[in-house]
Design a protein around this motif. Structure first.
Motif, PDB file in Angstrom:
ATOM      1  N   UNK A  85      -7.494  -5.322   1.091  1.00 35.82           N
ATOM      2  CA  UNK A  85      -7.632  -6.249  -0.029  1.00 35.82           C
ATOM      3  C   UNK A  85      -6.264  -6.736  -0.491  1.00 35.82           C
ATOM      4  N   UNK A  87       0.830  -1.212   0.000  1.00 33.66           N
ATOM      5  CA  UNK A  87       0.000   0.000   0.000  1.00 33.66           C
ATOM      6  C   UNK A  87       0.865   1.263   0.000  1.00 33.66           C
ATOM      7  N   UNK A 103      -0.051   3.464  -6.077  1.00 32.56           N
ATOM      8  CA  UNK A 103      -1.301   3.506  -6.837  1.00 32.56           C
ATOM      9  C   UNK A 103      -2.260   2.407  -6.370  1.00 32.56           C
ATOM     10  N   UNK A 104      -1.746   1.202  -6.179  1.00 32.14           N
ATOM     11  CA  UNK A 104      -2.588   0.125  -5.653  1.00 32.14           C
ATOM     12  C   UNK A 104      -3.057   0.449  -4.236  1.00 32.14           C
ATOM     13  N   UNK A 105      -2.209   1.102  -3.495  1.00 25.83           N
ATOM     14  CA  UNK A 105      -2.585   1.460  -2.129  1.00 25.83           C
ATOM     15  C   UNK A 105      -3.762   2.422  -2.129  1.00 25.83           C
ATOM     16  N   UNK A 106      -3.685   3.414  -2.996  1.00 27.06           N
ATOM     17  CA  UNK A 106      -4.731   4.438  -3.025  1.00 27.06           C
ATOM     18  C   UNK A 106      -6.043   3.855  -3.561  1.00 27.06           C
ATOM     19  N   UNK A 107      -5.977   2.983  -4.560  1.00 29.49           N
ATOM     20  CA  UNK A 107      -7.195   2.530  -5.243  1.00 29.49           C
ATOM     21  C   UNK A 107      -7.727   1.198  -4.721  1.00 29.49           C
ATOM     22  N   UNK A 108      -6.881   0.411  -4.061  1.00 34.06           N
ATOM     23  CA  UNK A 108      -7.328  -0.907  -3.605  1.00 34.06           C
ATOM     24  C   UNK A 108      -7.210  -1.039  -2.091  1.00 34.06           C
ATOM     25  N   UNK A 109      -6.094  -0.606  -1.522  1.00 31.38           N
ATOM     26  CA  UNK A 109      -5.990  -0.537  -0.071  1.00 31.38           C
ATOM     27  C   UNK A 109      -5.413  -1.793   0.563  1.00 31.38           C
TER      28      UNK A 109
END
Lengths: 336, 336, 336, 336, 336, 336
Positions: free
Chosen positions: F230, F210, F221-227
């Motif tokens: 998950x 994240x 980017x994955x941190x911001x959009x997926x967290x």
């Protein structure tokens, strides 16, 4: 007893004598004041539910029959405290498969195969080949297809009937398609039709695993503990990884569209929308499920006067429209 | 000084010497360490704002010029603490009317007369003659028409520029028109296109009285104390009473659509939606204003990287789309 | 059957045989185990409600009698599951107007004509002639006067009985009058007695249109969809426009006092108070209705011990005062 | 320097040269670009605050002077970035007690001894001898009396000046006295004047220990960790136990009135009101503090136009009354 | 009737004839259709509750027996609507004290004297002599000890049985002891074991006065109007004042630990935690009560399948663990 | 310039001349009044941050140096407006890798390799072989191990320094180990130590993806959009699928422990805890992060007096403990 003909629950009238087939929703053994055992049951088919009471051989039947079994019943309809009640004269458990299950479970008014093929056609029009491949490959997987043709969209709120998920998904996708045209005209390619439709298809897809829906609808264990947001993500992630060279960017977008579709953390989304497409998908999902919930509720309301009873979810009555809502036909909106 | 040519604020570059016309947003008299007075001003036109500092004759100019005056300035652009700042060499207040006001106030990118005629055309298609008369009569009133051609849709959030209310209203009405087709196909006449479009037209119409918007946008006294929900109701109520035999039922519906369009009490609606049309109007209004807010914000964001800065209203950053949003053309969506 | 004498519901005791007149609140046809039809009714007058059961000619009577009809009943009182129940021996629908309606609907303990004249007298003391004219002209309108003499202040919460709106309005106005004296002594004319009393009179006036209250209290269609805030505004706006030279400023103030009187958006006010008078009116309205609600609730509580049962609205029990609340006399506070 | 005469902060005008006495609110040592040390101070008296800058002997003065010291200053007033700033020419710490502290701390406009004697007189009228004894004995305790004559009612919100607690307490008690008369006329002895006035006196009494208020107002350690609800309870509990035969019932009532006076748990009350008197006390406390806050805010607002700036606590602007609020005279309301 | 032997409620099976002693929880007189009076009762002992119906001499027995009396009953167990019901053949009120009360009230599975001595031993290890003295002196007071050996921890949520407060207090203290070791290793003496254990002992101690718990559990008058936060404070304050030279600092800390232990204002704490120890005590109290609530709920759940029914407090079902929770033994954790 | 020695930021004192190496956090080019360009920078290492200003060759250096570069600086420390500021005399960008990065980023006080081996040892004690395998296999993956040795536990709240995630994870696991012993003694195997420790290890593991944390900490980017909820699920799911015969039941449990660890939907958990272990993990995670946040805040607070300044996250000041918190040593708690 004959197994050939059966009236539907909705057709049972006071004083009618009949014989028919039903799904057992609840079964309980009680004893009357004089110590005589009797069975209380709730029987259902896709048109509704009715209470039934068995006095003869209650104990024996109670040992045989379980909730979700199919049962053949002969009896008569009485009115008890204002409600219809079947007094059972003879009853027997039916063998599995003797009657198709779709007689017993409420279902969408539309032809699910037509809904499916409309959805498939819509996704064939996606511009990006990876987005197109992801959508088509997912809904063509036999297990996914089998489930999506039967799944409800919810346990008890909106589109809560077999095929409801497919009906809701297609309705959402069509609205998103209209909004894509509308907003691209205003703002250009800053709004992506492909992402909107991806979100429309996938936002609720995890529900095919979240709910057990063969007979009645219950949360599955994974549904209760993991939920359709994450289950949907896992499905999309897996299929995307099976497509060669699938871009990371698009995979993340697709997962974000799923995770953010409830719009707010307190509604169960672990992420709020960080793209305009995720926001639009959230609004359209929410709107379409609410419209269906309200019109269903109005359609079933029995209160006299211009307003319905108070709806518990919305905590308010609704003004009834001049024309009652009707839900029928093959796949509406196709040719418009 | 010449009054013929003027650069726009957005065109002023460091070290540039120029002469031009601006609207004074803020003006303040200060004194430096040595006791010398100077003026700090913020100048604006429709392309942006810039600071300006006046040393010569500061006292005198400060006595003449007030906020919202037009001013002619000759000066040079410096960079001060990373920001552009005009050092003014000569300045004079301009007579009212010497330059059209629309040079100074940001405005919709679309042709407002075209937006108006598109809206008018849309309402000519309403099925119910009273609903049609109510809409057309209202927007044809000269004072209403004059105001609606200039009003912004909000003070500072969405469509906050001249003509923004009209742009937003038309966009909402077009989306509602699409949804009317969609849902009538599903549910029949239980969903009313006429009511949806009535709600689209009238939901924000009270803003023509809620805001003063000739130069900058401020709440009017009625706007602050009564608000656009009730001001809109009063307008519709008055016009409806001027139409002979106007049915009570429709008048109440129209007012309910206005009062309920914020969807929840805590957002300022004194009534929650009690009809499916009021609910849909609420969603589309909310969606359209949020889409405009977000794309505006993305379009103006200056932060490096894939994400924008944190948006204060949404309390989150947004992922930037591959293509920046553009806002132009006459009236989009017309021919689609 | 005689129609001359009737006991009140509150006077019916176990085993008593009687004949009397009542308002039918609910009527339902049922069938017993043996298929014999019977009627279940709830009968009411202003002293309370009682269940009744009809066995003879149930079907026929069920065809004649509807909710809100008046009925003449001969019968006997039994105790059934701890509750009184009338076993009806003979019953007949009564002609409209044969008994005055105020026998059947609970009403304020005070003389409504006295409450009205006290209110009228209070408004004759307003300093500003326009404010005075607005108040007096409004309550002197025959339709308004007729309604205000009978309207309850709410459907089921506070002052929920005929004349309750008038009783509440006068109580609020008197408290505001006291606060006006108090705060003018502290802060001078920054606090306006005229505005406080305007707010006291008008804050709930829209309820005369929001509720239908001839027999029982239900929301009217305008009440449900528009609400008493806006209905009150419209009344005041209309009357003010009929007074020559009525100042805009005062008209806006009066409407703001109405719109803001629930104090917060989430309580249904489309505007929060922007004047100190609007804030004070909100507090006094809220306080007076809560005091009435609590003392009513305490007066009717039947639980043993020092505390009442849990009040659902307040989500708590109340400590009972040493002396039970009593509600009687002409118009209290007049001469104090 | 002379210590005889001093202008007030509110009297200091640009370019004025003066000598005067002030309370030091903040003092900080800085260094300019050339490494020369200077002092930044904020000086205050009861009329306001002003910045001051010391260049000569800054280091030495900085070693001597601490926040909350008294200081004698000679200097000149400049305008710096639109704000007044004193350039100090000479300064010296003043001995404690050389000037009465009430010159420096803002105070109620009313005569605190008169407020106290009015309060005392009011409590002499209580009907119940124990209630009367509890009130009088408490406010006659020398330490309580000394504190109550000086305490503010809050750190920064309402009545935030010396004597403010007493002013607020008396105002609340007078309003409660009026409400007692009003509601006893309506509901009889179910509403107790004695309990209302007990609540009026004691609800905020814990603030005499919660705040340190000799110079400026800060939370005491007990105030921060225990709070005025519980501190007030402890005081009342102690005094009640010193009165022979004091009834438990009344002691519990008095403590409940204190604990519940914020009305809701989330506002810091550990108990919600369980008596109608506790509810009324909560409303009047809340109303009186809000009226004072708003009128203070309006009185100090400097914004042009009909509305004030946005008030941060209320999150809204207020419409200014025609007459500005004034706060003066001995003890208002006494003879009315 | 013999008074020697009695079955427990949990042992009563359908069709069993028995004689036994019970606590009367509820008693009501009814009349059947034929006007014959009968008594409905709910009887209880520590193993559960059962309905009972008396036909013979119902009126007379109804005059004698009140809720919370002890009663001797002879009868037979029937099944009525799926529930067990005692048909009473003979019944008589029992003299007070004829059977120990602990037969009738549910109690902790652990030996309360052992819990008490473990708690005492734990507090003997406090480092600070004043803290140690405060704890030991408090729990050694005869009235406190007597109450703490019997008090439940709540009316109906967690540890809601005799001795539950002691069980909960010891469990919390042991967890805090572990956390003290843990965090002192990380952060040194900035975390105080003494304060943590003070908080563990005292946080709920006010419940010995808040609840009446001899037979059933009800709020006392002080409990309802003042609450266990303040009642606990008062106890600790009093005991601390009886210890010579007790430091103010420690007294304030102890009271803050009590007042802040619900963690948030809206949960009834008049102060939020301002020390790290107060925060930790809040978390451990909350955790321990929730763990007990959930495992109790799981232990009593009767729903088929992997999940329990929906828990009303938590608004969710729980997944059942493989092994059912068991609650037994003397004082767990002692020797670990 | 020499690159051998460098003082730390925390060691830079006023008037000191020095030469040293730093990480550039922010760099901006400005122009002074006379049009001369200069650079403003913020330099950092693990001990803190300091401002720096470059006049000579500002333009050229500004072209070379970017945020997150390493830089060698010679200069002198001045005091400017009460803050230290470096006046740079010479500066040059340093080659990547010339100085180990851990000099520049704040890090846990503990030895991360020791923390890791302690964690590894703890998971070797799990009873269930699949649970044990899942944990050990995950943390032994080279990429996971490399990340976990460096990751912070958050961007800016708790344990926001290199190794903070590992420090927090181990602390949580140790507390859970203690609670497992405690509650198993009370409730038997209904509480599972294996599940508690699984939750302890995995609840935050998604943070290694994240956050980007090599230099400074930013959301990926994955941190911001997926967290991290998950992302953690996906990691655990993948590793579990690589272990032959891994039971579904355990995989679902592990994912539920991750998804539910924020305890409430509004805190970002898509599922609330449905097992007692998930609830306990949530509490311990929350407690441990809050304790660290508070003690960090207290350790850095500079306000005079007994209380800290107001903490923005907790919206309150804290009482300072007698002993300041210290954070040092290898891996605390190991041998206790």
């Amino acid at each position: 007893m004959s197994t050939i003909y059966s009236p539907f629950v909705a057709e049972l009238k006071e004083k009618m004598e009949f014989e028919g087939s039903f799904l057992v929703k609840i079964v309980q053994l009680h004893m009357d004041k004089n110590g005589r055992p009797y069975l209380n049951m709730i029987l259902m088919d896709k048109t509704g539910e009715i209470e039934a009471r068995v006095w003869d051989n209650a104990q024996k039947l109670g040992d045989e029959v379980r909730a979700q079994d199919l049962i053949r019943v002969a009896g008569k309809v009485n009115l008890y405290q204002g409600r219809r009640q079947v007094v059972v004269e003879a009853a027997a458990k039916m063998p599995e498969g003797s009657v198709p299950l779709d007689r017993f479970v409420p279902a969408t008014a539309y032809d699910v195969n037509r809904l499916y093929s409309d959805l498939h056609a819509l996704f064939s029009t996606l511009a990006d080949p990876f987005a197109r491949a992801l959508c088509l490959k997912t809904i063509e997987e036999p297990d996914v297809k089998r489930r999506i043709l039967r799944a409800p969209a919810a346990k008890s709120v909106h589109h809560a009937y077999a095929g409801g998920l497919l009906e809701h998904t297609l309705s959402v996708c069509r609205i998103l398609d209209g909004l894509a045209k509308h907003y691209v005209a205003y703002y250009g390619p800053a709004v992506s039709r492909d992402l909107l439709l991806l979100g429309g298809l996938f936002h609720d897809i995890g529900k095919i695993y979240e709910l057990n829906f063969e007979r009645g609808t219950e949360y599955s264990k994974e549904g209760q503990l993991i939920g359709h947001h994450v289950l949907g993500c896992e499905l999309v992630d897996r299929v995307a990884r099976e497509i060669p060279d699938f871009p990371d960017e698009l995979r993340i977008h697709a997962k974000h569209l799923i995770l953010a579709h409830h719009g707010r953390l307190e509604y169960g989304s672990p992420k709020v929308p960080h793209t305009v497409e995720a926001l639009i998908v959230h609004y359209v999902d929410d709107l379409d499920s609410k419209v269906n919930t309200i019109l269903d509720f109005i359609g079933e309301d029995k209160q006299a006067g211009e307003f319905t009873a108070v709806n518990r979810l919305f905590e308010r009555p609704f003004l009834k429209p001049k024309a009652a809502p009707n839900f029928q036909g093959p796949s509406p909106g196709v040719d418009s």
